[in-house]
Design a protein around this motif. Structure first.
Motif, PDB file in Angstrom:
ATOM      1  N   GLU A  42     -78.637   0.048   5.362  1.00 30.37           N
ATOM      2  CA  GLU A  42     -79.877  -0.386   4.712  1.00 30.37           C
ATOM      3  C   GLU A  42     -80.835   0.792   4.531  1.00 30.37           C
ATOM      4  OE1 GLU A  42     -83.582  -3.514   5.361  1.00 30.37           O
ATOM      5  OE2 GLU A  42     -82.040  -3.329   6.896  1.00 30.37           O
ATOM      6  N   THR A  45     -79.623   3.000   1.653  1.00 28.77           N
ATOM      7  CA  THR A  45     -79.880   2.348   0.370  1.00 28.77           C
ATOM      8  C   THR A  45     -81.354   2.462   0.000  1.00 28.77           C
ATOM      9  OG1 THR A  45     -78.109   0.766   0.790  1.00 28.77           O
ATOM     10  CG2 THR A  45     -79.720   0.169  -0.879  1.00 28.77           C
ATOM     11  N   ASN A  46     -82.223   2.176   0.956  1.00 30.70           N
ATOM     12  CA  ASN A  46     -83.667   2.293   0.713  1.00 30.70           C
ATOM     13  C   ASN A  46     -84.067   3.727   0.391  1.00 30.70           C
ATOM     14  OD1 ASN A  46     -84.104  -0.419   1.097  1.00 30.70           O
ATOM     15  ND2 ASN A  46     -84.831  -0.203   3.196  1.00 30.70           N
TER      16      ASN A  46
END
Length: 101
Positions: A42, A45-46
């Motif tokens: 995550e 991706t961020n």
């Protein structure tokens, strides 16, 4: 209830508690590793999204906002860039304010 009859049976005959503990520890470690892997995915991706937004940022809007807030342009720019590097979830929320529509 505690079965007093089983207390006279040797530990080796009651079951292998060491194996049970090892199995439990392995399950806990696997769960922790899976959770950390999801968090890292995550974050990455961020971070990719935040980098794309950073490339679209208008520096003039940062200058205007810095002047309005009473801070130096370079200080605000550095804070925003640090968000992109270390706290991309914050950068995703803040950077769209500095992009010309």
């Amino acid at each position: 209830m505690l079965d007093h009859g089983i207390l006279n049976v040797p530990l080796s005959k009651r079951g292998n508690i060491d194996a049970q503990l090892d199995k439990h520890k392995a399950e806990q470690a696997a769960a922790k590793k899976a959770k950390e892997k999801a968090i890292k995915a995550e974050f990455n991706t961020n971070k990719a999204i935040a980098k794309e937004l950073w490339n679209k940022v208008d520096k003039d809007l940062i200058k205007q906002d810095a002047k309005k807030r009473g801070v130096k342009f370079s200080e605000l720019r550095d804070v925003l860039h640090d968000f992109v590097k270390w706290q991309p979830h914050k950068a995703i929320k803040v950077l769209p304010n500095y992009i010309n529509s």
